[in-house]
Design a protein around this motif. Structure first.
Motif, PDB file in Angstrom:
ATOM      1  N   MET A  24       0.832  -1.203   0.000  1.00  0.00           N
ATOM      2  CA  MET A  24       0.000   0.000   0.000  1.00  0.00           C
ATOM      3  C   MET A  24       0.869   1.256   0.000  1.00  0.00           C
ATOM      4  O   MET A  24       1.907   1.283   0.650  1.00  0.00           O
ATOM      5  CB  MET A  24      -0.865  -0.025   1.264  1.00  0.00           C
ATOM      6  CG  MET A  24      -2.056   0.906   1.207  1.00  0.00           C
ATOM      7  SD  MET A  24      -2.884   0.969   2.791  1.00  0.00           S
ATOM      8  CE  MET A  24      -3.556  -0.662   2.928  1.00  0.00           C
ATOM      9  N   PRO A  25       0.442   2.320  -0.756  1.00  0.00           N
ATOM     10  CA  PRO A  25       1.256   3.543  -0.733  1.00  0.00           C
ATOM     11  C   PRO A  25       1.402   4.088   0.693  1.00  0.00           C
ATOM     12  O   PRO A  25       0.462   4.021   1.490  1.00  0.00           O
ATOM     13  CB  PRO A  25       0.449   4.524  -1.585  1.00  0.00           C
ATOM     14  CG  PRO A  25      -0.581   3.753  -2.272  1.00  0.00           C
ATOM     15  CD  PRO A  25      -0.752   2.442  -1.588  1.00  0.00           C
ATOM     16  N   GLY A  26       2.593   4.659   0.963  1.00  0.00           N
ATOM     17  CA  GLY A  26       2.917   5.126   2.305  1.00  0.00           C
ATOM     18  C   GLY A  26       1.922   6.118   2.877  1.00  0.00           C
ATOM     19  O   GLY A  26       1.560   6.038   4.055  1.00  0.00           O
ATOM     20  N   SER A  27       1.424   7.028   2.045  1.00  0.00           N
ATOM     21  CA  SER A  27       0.528   8.048   2.594  1.00  0.00           C
ATOM     22  C   SER A  27      -0.785   7.430   3.068  1.00  0.00           C
ATOM     23  O   SER A  27      -1.403   7.885   4.015  1.00  0.00           O
ATOM     24  CB  SER A  27       0.267   9.143   1.561  1.00  0.00           C
ATOM     25  OG  SER A  27      -0.629   8.663   0.609  1.00  0.00           O
ATOM     26  N   ARG A  28      -1.175   6.346   2.400  1.00  0.00           N
ATOM     27  CA  ARG A  28      -2.413   5.674   2.827  1.00  0.00           C
ATOM     28  C   ARG A  28      -2.165   4.887   4.120  1.00  0.00           C
ATOM     29  O   ARG A  28      -3.021   4.852   5.003  1.00  0.00           O
ATOM     30  CB  ARG A  28      -2.922   4.748   1.723  1.00  0.00           C
ATOM     31  CG  ARG A  28      -4.393   4.440   1.827  1.00  0.00           C
ATOM     32  CD  ARG A  28      -4.891   3.879   0.507  1.00  0.00           C
ATOM     33  NE  ARG A  28      -6.339   3.757   0.469  1.00  0.00           N
ATOM     34  CZ  ARG A  28      -7.005   2.638   0.753  1.00  0.00           C
ATOM     35  NH1 ARG A  28      -6.342   1.573   1.125  1.00  0.00           N
ATOM     36  NH2 ARG A  28      -8.316   2.601   0.665  1.00  0.00           N
ATOM     37  N   VAL A  29      -0.990   4.284   4.219  1.00  0.00           N
ATOM     38  CA  VAL A  29      -0.647   3.594   5.471  1.00  0.00           C
ATOM     39  C   VAL A  29      -0.696   4.607   6.612  1.00  0.00           C
ATOM     40  O   VAL A  29      -1.244   4.341   7.688  1.00  0.00           O
ATOM     41  CB  VAL A  29       0.761   2.947   5.385  1.00  0.00           C
ATOM     42  CG1 VAL A  29       1.167   2.361   6.736  1.00  0.00           C
ATOM     43  CG2 VAL A  29       0.809   1.880   4.304  1.00  0.00           C
ATOM     44  N   ASN A  30      -0.159   5.794   6.365  1.00  0.00           N
ATOM     45  CA  ASN A  30      -0.159   6.820   7.422  1.00  0.00           C
ATOM     46  C   ASN A  30      -1.573   7.196   7.850  1.00  0.00           C
ATOM     47  O   ASN A  30      -1.836   7.406   9.033  1.00  0.00           O
ATOM     48  CB  ASN A  30       0.595   8.063   6.952  1.00  0.00           C
ATOM     49  CG  ASN A  30       2.098   7.852   7.050  1.00  0.00           C
ATOM     50  OD1 ASN A  30       2.573   7.006   7.820  1.00  0.00           O
ATOM     51  ND2 ASN A  30       2.854   8.590   6.254  1.00  0.00           N
TER      52      ASN A  30
END
Ligand code: AMP
Length: 506
Positions: A86-92
């Motif tokens: 998953m893209p990092g910004s979504r993980v955040n």
């Protein structure tokens, strides 16, 4: 009475200690070892004072994810799998909502996780698995924790697409999973002799069926390598080689096999016994290909959103259908009430369509730390003025056919299913809008060609846009087509006129 799914594992590990529970490409684990490893993790969580706390699991799909799930469940904490792709910004965004008390991962993936906004604790599997035995005191503490837990405590949180760009965490408790799996295993007569071929990612609720039916009955689940779903002949050969007799896949996966007519190369007549599916419309056109090649298999269409624990209606295919007919989603599962309500919140009349709403123990406890969205979807039953009673409004429009079966018609909002993935078109629009060059945009779904279509006013091409928004949304949400319009059409309410935009897709 069971208040925690791990009591199933205790029983199954006693009955079949040396039988394989789960297997992936690299390793397999017996029920006995699964119980031991899960309790190692659970003891560590309990030692750290964690009880009813969120446990994020950040691991490649495989056996260890399931061991970690059970570790969280044994200790009466609840798990939430985070996809490593998953893209990092979504993980955040997920981490901001979930605020995990601990992240279960490996030493190498911990380094990847270091890039995210998280400063909490980790639990590294290598360290846990290299520990030598557990002492009596730790075991007692763990048992005490499990006794304190009750069946309405959370088992997991699965994040789904949210229209505002923030994923929603669907919470599910032990009772909901226990009731659902009791139904699955009784209805399809699952025993230790069965073996599942798992397709569903573990962050998608279809996987609940494979994981917990196996845990309860002593069956075996093979986690099918993802790349095989693009190579139907190899996929069917894999099913044959592993003697997999039950599959529960999204229709998209079944459709690929049907379109390429892979059955001509591999005969599964003596292998496959049950083909179950859920998650999106299964067209009879492709189901008929399966039925032609494998006429003796039991086929069943399950329907339901994550918010009601995987499925709430089902239809076991019992008659012929022409390619154009819709396949019913059937009837409510036992101990589940389905209300089909019209715009006046009244049960629909004959022939009338309405929104499918659900009542029962399968309902999610709500969206994690999101009371606003929870209040929108989980509402007081309008047919019960006497006592508080929640129903879940699915947003799916259905009707009854002349046989009393429920037929799925469409959505009433902008949620779609694309290649088996649940997507809020609003989440894509939010990502695209964040690009500097974009003033106004709109996303529609072209059902016929199965394409996400993005409308913009600027002269930007698809590759440019997708490269930029790939940081924000998963790959399956990237638009398949970009259409430039001179000026975004606006309707009388001042909103983007989606009906006009649809004309561009013809
Ligand atoms: P998810 O939460 O990812 O399971 O997605 C739930 C949504 O998928 C439902 O609200 C429906 O719109 C759709 N869906 C699930 N199962 C079926 C089915 N058997 N037939 C048609 N649509 C389905």
């Amino acid at each position: 009475m069971k208040a925690n799914v791990t009591y199933w594992l205790d029983e199954t590990a006693k009955r079949f200690p040396d039988k394989t529970a789960y297997a992936d490409e690299k390793k397999e684990i017996t029920f006995g070892a699964l119980r031991e490893r899960a309790r190692d993790i659970a003891c560590e969580l309990t030692q750290r004072g964690l009880f009813k706390k969120p446990v994020a699991i950040f691991l490649e799909k495989g056996v260890d994810v399931l061991v970690s799930f059970m570790g969280a469940a044994y200790s009466c904490n609840f798990y939430s799998p985070i996809d490593v792709d998953m893209p990092g910004s979504r993980v955040n965004k997920i981490l901001e909502v979930l605020e995990p008390a601990v992240v279960i991962t490996t030493a190498s993936l911990k380094d990847v996780f270091a890039a995210y906004d998280y400063e909490g604790e980790f639990l590294l599997l290598e360290e846990i698995f290299s520990m030598q035995g557990r002492d009596q005191e730790k075991e007692e503490k763990l048992e005490e924790a499990r006794r304190r837990g009750i069946d309405t405590d959370l088992l997991y949180v699965l994040f789904t697409s949210g229209s505002t760009g923030v994923p929603k965490g669907v919470t599910i408790n032990h009772r909901a999973v226990i009731d659902y799996i009791d139904w699955v295993t009784e209805t399809f007569e699952i025993t230790e002799k069965d073996s599942f071929g798992n397709q569903a990612p573990f962050y998608f609720d279809n996987s609940i069926l494979d994981i917990y039916s196996t845990l309860k009955t002593g069956a075996t689940t093979y986690i099918i390598p993802k790349n095989l779903f693009a190579q139907p002949v190899l996929l069917l050969e894999y099913l044959k080689e592993k003697k997999i007799n039950t599959i529960f896949w999204v229709p998209s996966a079944l459709i690929v096999v049907a379109k390429l007519k892979a059955f001509r190369n591999v005969d599964l007549t003596d292998t496959l016994k049950r083909v179950l599916f859920c998650g999106e419309v299964m067209p009879n056109k492709q189901l008929n290909v399966w039925r032609k090649f494998l006429p003796d298999v039991q086929y069943a269409n399950l329907y339901g959103p994550t918010e009601i624990t995987d499925a709430c209606t089902y239809y076991i295919v019992d008659r012929e259908f022409s390619d154009e007919e819709p396949l019913p989603i059937g009837f409510p599962m036992p101990n589940t009430d389905i209300l089909v309500l019209n715009e006046k919140n009244q049960p629909v009349a004959e022939e009338e369509s309405g929104e499918l709403c659900v009542r029962g123990t399968s309902l999610s406890m709500g969206y994690y730390k999101n009371p606003e969205k929870t209040r929108e979807a989980f509402v007081q039953n309008p047919l019960n003025q006497a006592v508080p009673e929640l129903i879940y409004r699915t947003g799916d429009i259905v009707k009854y056919n002349e046989r009393g079966e429920i037929i799925y018609l469409s959505r009433k909002d902008f949620q779609i299913k694309h290649m088996g993935h649940r997507i809020e078109l609003g989440e894509i629009e939010t990502a695209v809008s964040s690009l500097e060059e974009i003033s106004l945009c709109c996303c529609l779904y072209d059902e016929r060609h199965q394409k996400i279509v993005l409308f913009i006013e600027e002269e930007l091409d698809k590759a440019y846009i997708n490269e930029r928004i790939a940081r924000l949304v998963p790959e399956y949400m990237l638009p398949n087509k970009v259409i430039r319009v001179e000026k975004m059409p606006i309707n009388a309410n001042g909103k983007i006129d989606r009906v006009k935009l649809k004309e561009h897709m013809k």
